[in-house]
Motif scaffolding. Structure first.
Motif, PDB file in Angstrom:
ATOM      1  N   GLY A  97      -6.501 -16.646  16.427  1.00  0.00           N
ATOM      2  CA  GLY A  97      -6.321 -17.980  15.876  1.00  0.00           C
ATOM      3  C   GLY A  97      -6.075 -17.998  14.383  1.00  0.00           C
ATOM      4  O   GLY A  97      -6.408 -18.987  13.704  1.00  0.00           O
ATOM      5  N   ASN A  98      -5.466 -16.918  13.850  1.00  0.00           N
ATOM      6  CA  ASN A  98      -5.235 -16.819  12.417  1.00  0.00           C
ATOM      7  C   ASN A  98      -3.753 -16.940  12.086  1.00  0.00           C
ATOM      8  O   ASN A  98      -2.887 -16.642  12.911  1.00  0.00           O
ATOM      9  N   GLU A  99      -3.478 -17.352  10.865  1.00  0.00           N
ATOM     10  CA  GLU A  99      -2.111 -17.374  10.362  1.00  0.00           C
ATOM     11  C   GLU A  99      -1.716 -15.979   9.893  1.00  0.00           C
ATOM     12  O   GLU A  99      -2.557 -15.168   9.502  1.00  0.00           O
ATOM     13  N   VAL A 100      -0.412 -15.718   9.938  1.00  0.00           N
ATOM     14  CA  VAL A 100       0.098 -14.467   9.382  1.00  0.00           C
ATOM     15  C   VAL A 100       0.143 -14.613   7.862  1.00  0.00           C
ATOM     16  O   VAL A 100       0.746 -15.556   7.347  1.00  0.00           O
ATOM     17  N   PRO A 101      -0.495 -13.718   7.112  1.00  0.00           N
ATOM     18  CA  PRO A 101      -0.509 -13.863   5.651  1.00  0.00           C
ATOM     19  C   PRO A 101       0.872 -13.631   5.048  1.00  0.00           C
ATOM     20  O   PRO A 101       1.643 -12.797   5.524  1.00  0.00           O
ATOM     21  N   LYS A 102       1.167 -14.388   3.985  1.00  0.00           N
ATOM     22  CA  LYS A 102       2.468 -14.252   3.326  1.00  0.00           C
ATOM     23  C   LYS A 102       2.586 -12.920   2.600  1.00  0.00           C
ATOM     24  O   LYS A 102       3.682 -12.366   2.468  1.00  0.00           O
ATOM     25  N   GLU A 103       1.475 -12.423   2.084  1.00  0.00           N
ATOM     26  CA  GLU A 103       1.430 -11.097   1.473  1.00  0.00           C
ATOM     27  C   GLU A 103       0.497 -10.224   2.302  1.00  0.00           C
ATOM     28  O   GLU A 103      -0.367 -10.732   3.025  1.00  0.00           O
ATOM     29  N   PRO A 104       0.640  -8.899   2.222  1.00  0.00           N
ATOM     30  CA  PRO A 104      -0.283  -8.040   2.962  1.00  0.00           C
ATOM     31  C   PRO A 104      -1.741  -8.327   2.613  1.00  0.00           C
ATOM     32  O   PRO A 104      -2.085  -8.495   1.439  1.00  0.00           O
ATOM     33  N   MET A 105      -2.550  -8.429   3.636  1.00  0.00           N
ATOM     34  CA  MET A 105      -3.992  -8.620   3.467  1.00  0.00           C
ATOM     35  C   MET A 105      -4.642  -7.246   3.564  1.00  0.00           C
ATOM     36  O   MET A 105      -4.632  -6.627   4.627  1.00  0.00           O
ATOM     37  N   ILE A 106      -5.179  -6.740   2.453  1.00  0.00           N
ATOM     38  CA  ILE A 106      -5.696  -5.378   2.453  1.00  0.00           C
ATOM     39  C   ILE A 106      -7.208  -5.359   2.273  1.00  0.00           C
ATOM     40  O   ILE A 106      -7.797  -6.261   1.697  1.00  0.00           O
ATOM     41  N   PHE A 107      -7.809  -4.309   2.807  1.00  0.00           N
ATOM     42  CA  PHE A 107      -9.236  -4.052   2.617  1.00  0.00           C
ATOM     43  C   PHE A 107      -9.432  -2.544   2.663  1.00  0.00           C
ATOM     44  O   PHE A 107      -8.536  -1.796   3.060  1.00  0.00           O
ATOM     45  N   PHE A 145       3.231  -2.700  -2.226  1.00  0.00           N
ATOM     46  CA  PHE A 145       2.171  -3.674  -2.490  1.00  0.00           C
ATOM     47  C   PHE A 145       0.869  -2.974  -2.864  1.00  0.00           C
ATOM     48  O   PHE A 145       0.233  -3.319  -3.870  1.00  0.00           O
ATOM     49  N   VAL A 146       0.460  -1.997  -2.057  1.00  0.00           N
ATOM     50  CA  VAL A 146      -0.819  -1.324  -2.303  1.00  0.00           C
ATOM     51  C   VAL A 146      -0.770  -0.558  -3.619  1.00  0.00           C
ATOM     52  O   VAL A 146      -1.726  -0.594  -4.409  1.00  0.00           O
ATOM     53  N   SER A 147       0.336   0.138  -3.897  1.00  0.00           N
ATOM     54  CA  SER A 147       0.424   0.912  -5.134  1.00  0.00           C
ATOM     55  C   SER A 147       0.514   0.007  -6.357  1.00  0.00           C
ATOM     56  O   SER A 147       0.282   0.454  -7.480  1.00  0.00           O
ATOM     57  N   GLY A 148       0.834  -1.263  -6.155  1.00  0.00           N
ATOM     58  CA  GLY A 148       0.789  -2.220  -7.244  1.00  0.00           C
ATOM     59  C   GLY A 148      -0.609  -2.688  -7.555  1.00  0.00           C
ATOM     60  O   GLY A 148      -0.860  -3.287  -8.607  1.00  0.00           O
ATOM     61  N   VAL A 149      -1.527  -2.426  -6.638  1.00  0.00           N
ATOM     62  CA  VAL A 149      -2.926  -2.808  -6.830  1.00  0.00           C
ATOM     63  C   VAL A 149      -3.751  -1.623  -7.327  1.00  0.00           C
ATOM     64  O   VAL A 149      -4.584  -1.748  -8.226  1.00  0.00           O
ATOM     65  N   MET A 150      -3.526  -0.457  -6.730  1.00  0.00           N
ATOM     66  CA  MET A 150      -4.336   0.718  -7.030  1.00  0.00           C
ATOM     67  C   MET A 150      -3.475   1.967  -6.952  1.00  0.00           C
ATOM     68  O   MET A 150      -2.494   2.022  -6.192  1.00  0.00           O
ATOM     69  N   THR A 151      -3.827   2.975  -7.727  1.00  0.00           N
ATOM     70  CA  THR A 151      -3.139   4.253  -7.647  1.00  0.00           C
ATOM     71  C   THR A 151      -3.444   4.908  -6.306  1.00  0.00           C
ATOM     72  O   THR A 151      -4.596   4.993  -5.889  1.00  0.00           O
ATOM     73  N   LEU A 152      -2.392   5.349  -5.641  1.00  0.00           N
ATOM     74  CA  LEU A 152      -2.539   6.084  -4.396  1.00  0.00           C
ATOM     75  C   LEU A 152      -2.455   7.572  -4.692  1.00  0.00           C
ATOM     76  O   LEU A 152      -1.558   8.029  -5.408  1.00  0.00           O
ATOM     77  N   LEU A 153      -3.389   8.331  -4.154  1.00  0.00           N
ATOM     78  CA  LEU A 153      -3.486   9.762  -4.399  1.00  0.00           C
ATOM     79  C   LEU A 153      -3.046  10.546  -3.172  1.00  0.00           C
ATOM     80  O   LEU A 153      -3.068  10.016  -2.049  1.00  0.00           O
ATOM     81  N   PRO A 154      -2.641  11.800  -3.344  1.00  0.00           N
ATOM     82  CA  PRO A 154      -2.265  12.610  -2.184  1.00  0.00           C
ATOM     83  C   PRO A 154      -3.378  12.634  -1.139  1.00  0.00           C
ATOM     84  O   PRO A 154      -4.541  12.893  -1.453  1.00  0.00           O
ATOM     85  N   GLY A 155      -3.004  12.352   0.078  1.00  0.00           N
ATOM     86  CA  GLY A 155      -3.964  12.312   1.175  1.00  0.00           C
ATOM     87  C   GLY A 155      -4.507  10.939   1.478  1.00  0.00           C
ATOM     88  O   GLY A 155      -5.127  10.744   2.539  1.00  0.00           O
ATOM     89  N   ASP A 156      -4.316   9.978   0.590  1.00  0.00           N
ATOM     90  CA  ASP A 156      -4.761   8.620   0.891  1.00  0.00           C
ATOM     91  C   ASP A 156      -4.023   8.073   2.102  1.00  0.00           C
ATOM     92  O   ASP A 156      -2.877   8.445   2.378  1.00  0.00           O
ATOM     93  N   VAL A 157      -4.676   7.184   2.819  1.00  0.00           N
ATOM     94  CA  VAL A 157      -4.156   6.665   4.089  1.00  0.00           C
ATOM     95  C   VAL A 157      -4.008   5.153   4.005  1.00  0.00           C
ATOM     96  O   VAL A 157      -4.907   4.459   3.501  1.00  0.00           O
ATOM     97  N   ILE A 158      -2.877   4.662   4.487  1.00  0.00           N
ATOM     98  CA  ILE A 158      -2.685   3.231   4.691  1.00  0.00           C
ATOM     99  C   ILE A 158      -2.628   2.982   6.190  1.00  0.00           C
ATOM    100  O   ILE A 158      -1.747   3.505   6.880  1.00  0.00           O
ATOM    101  N   LEU A 159      -3.581   2.215   6.712  1.00  0.00           N
ATOM    102  CA  LEU A 159      -3.542   1.773   8.102  1.00  0.00           C
ATOM    103  C   LEU A 159      -2.698   0.499   8.154  1.00  0.00           C
ATOM    104  O   LEU A 159      -3.014  -0.484   7.490  1.00  0.00           O
ATOM    105  N   THR A 160      -1.640   0.513   8.949  1.00  0.00           N
ATOM    106  CA  THR A 160      -0.607  -0.521   8.842  1.00  0.00           C
ATOM    107  C   THR A 160      -0.898  -1.792   9.622  1.00  0.00           C
ATOM    108  O   THR A 160      -0.137  -2.749   9.542  1.00  0.00           O
TER     109      THR A 160
END
Length: 256
Positions: A75-85, A209-224
């Protein structure tokens, strides 16, 4: 190339996985799998080693509500920008390791997802160059204490328990991940059946989007994100998530 991480009779190593089935072997990588890996010359039959989580990330960045049908089923709306946690690195486990249902929760759900593994340090990388920052792809399970997610109003506890981020079985580096079949099964019953082409925010956009928020390091994972069909798992059940071109990640479920 399929990059993995194993426990062998003398310790732990990154490896390249060659071949399939009973003929599969693993070739030991000297240091780490980033850049141009060098090999030690040692090898073992895959059947003689224990497959671990293919990477130990400094952080796991997960994306919520990134399949429209999954957003709708709650019952949720699709976010206009990625919703990350964030999920802590201590939530990561490998294939065949038990997902532990914490005593604090009465509803633990599986969520099958395509996982992006970062291959180099990046910050503010544009989507057009995101591919160069990606080492490869693996299978992920964003295990969630759904009742705590609802009651807490934020997701740190619900998503952060130990064992709540199975990854594996290995990282596929030569793959077009834009349209892959994703299927999740609980005790052999299909629960999720979708394609990554249904992602609302596509992989290059997520990396930007994520790299605009935080530096991503080798081995970091983004669950899509996960498609529709998520649901609870109980003590003694087994969750298997298969992604086309990568493989199957299987984990039993146990009460903590």
């Amino acid at each position: 190339m399929r990059l993995g991480r194993i426990a062998h009779p003398e310790g732990v190593a990154f490896v390249s996985v060659e071949g399939d089935g009973a003929d599969a072997v693993v070739l030991e990588i000297a240091d780490h799998p980033f850049g141009n890996p060098t090999f030690t010359g040692r090898r073992w039959p895959l059947a003689d080693v224990r497959v671990l989580a293919p990477i130990l990330p400094s952080k796991v960045v997960a994306v919520g509500r990134n399949y429209a049908a999954h957003a709708q089923e709650f019952g949720n709306e699709v976010p206009k920008e990625p919703m990350i946690f964030l999920k802590p690195s201590t939530s990561v486990i490998g294939p065949n390791v038990a997902i532990k249902r914490p005593r604090a929760s009465s509803q633990v759900d599986f969520e099958g997802e395509l996982a992006v593994v970062i291959g180099q340090p990046v910050r503010n990388v544009p989507a057009a160059r995101a591919g160069a920052a990606i080492l490869g792809y693996t299978v992920g399970n964003d295990v969630s204490a759904r009742d705590l997610q609802r009651s807490d109003g934020q997701w740190g506890r619900a998503k952060g328990f130990d064992t709540f981020c199975p990854l594996g079985p290995w990282i596929e580096t030569s793959l077009d991940a834009s349209d892959l079949a994703l299927r999740s099964e609980v005790d052999g019953e299909v629960k999720q059946d979708a394609r990554t082409s249904a992602l609302v925010h596509k992989i290059p956009e997520l990396v930007e989007f994520v790299s605009g928020v935080m530096t991503l390091l080798p081995g970091d994972v983004i669950l899509t994100g996960t498609p529709e069909g998520v649901g609870p798992v109980e003590n003694g059940q087994q969750v298997s998530i298969t992604i086309e071109g990568i493989g199957t990640l299987t984990n039993p479920v146990q009460d903590a």
